[in-house]
Write a protein that holds these residues in place. Structure first.
Motif, mmCIF file in Angstrom:
data_model
loop_
_atom_site.group_PDB
_atom_site.id
_atom_site.type_symbol
_atom_site.label_atom_id
_atom_site.label_comp_id
_atom_site.label_asym_id
_atom_site.label_seq_id
_atom_site.Cartn_x
_atom_site.Cartn_y
_atom_site.Cartn_z
ATOM 1 N N GLY A 305 6.152 -1.543 -5.177
ATOM 2 C CA GLY A 305 7.872 -2.273 -5.211
ATOM 3 C C GLY A 305 7.621 -3.270 -3.481
ATOM 4 O O GLY A 305 6.618 -3.321 -2.461
ATOM 5 N N ASP A 306 8.368 -2.871 -2.953
ATOM 6 C CA ASP A 306 8.864 -3.454 -1.280
ATOM 7 C C ASP A 306 8.461 -2.304 -0.521
ATOM 8 O O ASP A 306 8.060 -2.837 0.834
ATOM 9 N N LEU A 307 7.579 -0.910 -1.179
ATOM 10 C CA LEU A 307 7.305 -0.016 0.024
ATOM 11 C C LEU A 307 5.698 0.167 0.101
ATOM 12 O O LEU A 307 5.070 -0.477 -0.833
ATOM 13 N N ILE A 308 5.203 0.194 1.074
ATOM 14 C CA ILE A 308 3.424 0.876 0.636
ATOM 15 C C ILE A 308 3.546 2.595 0.671
ATOM 16 O O ILE A 308 4.105 2.882 1.574
ATOM 17 N N ARG A 309 2.844 3.838 -0.486
ATOM 18 C CA ARG A 309 2.445 4.757 -0.474
ATOM 19 C C ARG A 309 1.275 4.567 0.100
ATOM 20 O O ARG A 309 -0.150 4.199 -0.093
ATOM 21 N N VAL A 310 1.560 5.652 1.324
ATOM 22 C CA VAL A 310 0.028 6.028 1.628
ATOM 23 C C VAL A 310 -0.030 7.252 1.401
ATOM 24 O O VAL A 310 0.418 9.062 2.211
ATOM 25 N N ARG A 311 -1.593 7.814 0.764
ATOM 26 C CA ARG A 311 -1.674 8.796 0.344
ATOM 27 C C ARG A 311 -2.949 9.229 1.318
ATOM 28 O O ARG A 311 -3.656 9.134 1.255
ATOM 29 N N ALA A 317 3.195 9.493 1.467
ATOM 30 C CA ALA A 317 4.578 8.738 2.609
ATOM 31 C C ALA A 317 4.629 7.360 1.922
ATOM 32 O O ALA A 317 3.621 6.721 1.761
ATOM 33 N N ASP A 318 5.945 6.779 1.747
ATOM 34 C CA ASP A 318 6.156 5.430 1.775
ATOM 35 C C ASP A 318 7.078 5.225 2.271
ATOM 36 O O ASP A 318 8.293 5.196 3.140
ATOM 37 N N ALA A 320 8.091 1.082 5.057
ATOM 38 C CA ALA A 320 7.514 -0.461 5.883
ATOM 39 C C ALA A 320 5.961 -1.389 4.915
ATOM 40 O O ALA A 320 5.837 -0.020 6.206
ATOM 41 N N PRO A 321 6.477 -2.017 5.100
ATOM 42 C CA PRO A 321 5.115 -2.489 5.274
ATOM 43 C C PRO A 321 4.405 -3.335 6.884
ATOM 44 O O PRO A 321 3.512 -2.588 7.144
ATOM 45 N N ALA A 322 5.510 -2.362 7.562
ATOM 46 C CA ALA A 322 5.204 -3.310 9.165
ATOM 47 C C ALA A 322 4.994 -1.768 9.836
ATOM 48 O O ALA A 322 4.717 -2.225 10.676
ATOM 49 N N GLU A 323 5.699 -0.723 8.963
ATOM 50 C CA GLU A 323 5.576 0.180 10.049
ATOM 51 C C GLU A 323 3.469 0.549 9.733
ATOM 52 O O GLU A 323 3.241 0.819 10.153
ATOM 53 N N VAL A 324 3.023 0.168 8.183
ATOM 54 C CA VAL A 324 2.215 0.790 8.165
ATOM 55 C C VAL A 324 0.911 -0.568 8.973
ATOM 56 O O VAL A 324 -0.194 -0.115 9.161
ATOM 57 N N ALA A 325 1.439 -1.563 9.197
ATOM 58 C CA ALA A 325 0.602 -2.912 10.289
ATOM 59 C C ALA A 325 0.899 -1.932 11.769
ATOM 60 O O ALA A 325 -0.206 -1.915 12.089
ATOM 61 N N ASP A 326 2.281 -1.731 12.102
ATOM 62 C CA ASP A 326 2.124 -1.226 13.354
ATOM 63 C C ASP A 326 1.423 0.260 13.642
ATOM 64 O O ASP A 326 0.190 -0.090 14.697
ATOM 65 N N GLY A 327 0.928 0.896 12.530
ATOM 66 C CA GLY A 327 -0.039 2.404 13.013
ATOM 67 C C GLY A 327 -1.304 2.032 12.779
ATOM 68 O O GLY A 327 -1.989 2.508 12.547
ATOM 69 N N ASP A 328 -0.953 0.079 11.566
ATOM 70 C CA ASP A 328 -2.565 0.101 11.707
ATOM 71 C C ASP A 328 -2.973 0.793 11.098
ATOM 72 O O ASP A 328 -4.427 1.764 10.986
#
Ligand SMILES: Nc1ncnc2c1ncn2[C@@H]1O[C@H](COP(=O)(O)OP(=O)(O)OP(=O)(O)O)[C@@H](O)[C@H]1O
Length: 349
Positions: A305-311, A317-318, A320-328
């Motif tokens: 959906g609107d989130l990205i699951r980091v497995r 963890a689910d 937001a795309p911006a958090e995934v981008a910020d953390g590279d």
């Protein structure tokens, strides 16, 4: 109880005991090879156990204990099966297909057709009565198959992945039909879909390697799963360990705190569940392993959906795309998964 079942089949590593109450719908879940189809096959009379006994509404399905050899053939068991393929007879009309179930119980042609019309009506397929199966869509054919299964007036209805071959656009309407016809009916549904279990089943049974590993009322079981498989279906993280005064210590030695109520006493073996949306991810460099923090390697990033699951292999963890981008964040990276005590549910294992 309507169904009382106990059987073993060594060649398939299966040993199962279960009961189904009158009017109850039970969902059977489990990974591939867990024994779900074998269970349905033994109830339907298509697979013979080595030992055991089963009764349906007081009639013996099989009794293989102590050298006895009672075995009721499939057609005489009062069990109807619905699979993912409608499997209609191609040379018969829809009405004749549905009447076949009633005819096979020994009813006359006219009465069987009356019953068939009633059930076609129930599944909202009256207008299809004169068509041939080749003139039906997948969803229409499955409606007709439901009517045919019910027209036999079974004591027990077995559903083997009844929606899995249907288009995603059609499955919800057939699921609604099933919900209506399963009310007050005794049924067992094998499914891989948590939504089928949640909408259709009063109770779930989870199989693994031929054994029941978890069972209980559907909602409660998904809210507080006790096995990794069920937690995965429910979309929850699951950690196992030992209860402490403040929370738990996981099998990997990590201290996890929880402020939520629990049924577990200190030293009990417990499972902790936490929603991926309640887990944060920090850089491994700033994460000192210890309380409420799990160091792990990112396996993949999966859009949800609107989130990205980091497995990772222990926790997800689910974000937001911006958090995934910020953390590279990217697969292969070491990160720290951070838990909050007010979002961790601990239950006795
Ligand atoms: N016809 C067969 N002959 C021998 N062994 C079988 C047969 N069918 C299944 N098995 C074995 O019996 C065990 C249970 O399989 P079963 O098909 O009942 O699992 P399942 O839970 O229905 O799996 P799936 O989700 O893949 O359909 C597995 O170890 C499987 O390899």
């Amino acid at each position: 109880m309507t169904l009382v079942f106990s059987a073993t089949l060594d060649a398939r590593g299966v040993a199962l005991d279960l009961e189904v109450a009158r009017g109850e719908t039970v969902a059977v879940l489990g990974p591939n090879g867990a024994g779900k189809s074998t269970l349905l096959g033994m109830i339907a009379g298509l697979v013979q156990p080595d030992a055991g006994h089963a009764d349906l509404d007081g009639a013996v399905l099989f009794d293989l204990a102590g050298g006895r050899g009672r075995w009721t053939p499939p057609h005489a068991r009062g069990v109807s099966t619905l699979t993912q393929d409608a499997d209609l007879f191609p040379h018969l009309s829809v009405l004749e297909n549905v009447a076949f179930g009633a005819r096979s119980k020994g009813l006359g042609r006219r009465r069987a057709q009356e019953i068939a019309r009633h059930w076609l009506d129930e599944v909202e397929a009256t207008e299809l009565a004169q068509r041939r199966p080749s003139e039906l869509s997948g969803g229409q054919a499955q409606r007709v198959a439901i009517a045919r299964a019910l027209a036999a007036d079974p004591h027990l209805l077995l559903l083997d992945e009844p929606l899995s071959a249907l288009d995603v656009a059609v499955a919800p309407t057939i699921r609604r039909t099933l919900l209506r016809v399963l009310r007050e009916r005794t049924a067992i549904i094998v499914t891989h879909d948590v939504l089928d279990a949640l909408t259709l089943a009063d109770r779930v049974i989870v199989l693994s390697e031929g054994r029941i590993v978890e069972e209980g009322p559907t909602r409660a079981t998904f809210a507080r799963p006790r096995t990794g498989f069920t937690a995965g279906l429910a979309g929850l993280n699951l950690l196992t360990g030992i209860r402490t005064a403040e929370g738990m210590i996981t099998d990997a030695g990590i201290v996890i705190r929880s402020t939520l109520p629990t049924d577990a006493a200190v030293h009990d073996r417990v499972v902790a569940t936490v929603r991926p949306g309640d887990v944060a991810v920090a850089s491994a460099a700033t994460t000192t392993p210890g309380v409420d923090r799990i160091l792990a390697t990112v396996l993949d990033l999966e859009p949800r959906g609107d989130l990205i699951r980091v497995r990772s292999d222990t926790i997800s963890a689910d974000l937001a795309p911006a958090e995934v981008a910020d953390g590279d964040l990217e697969p292969g990276m070491r990160v720290g998964y951070v838990l909050r005590p007010e979002t961790v549910t601990i239950t006795r294992a």
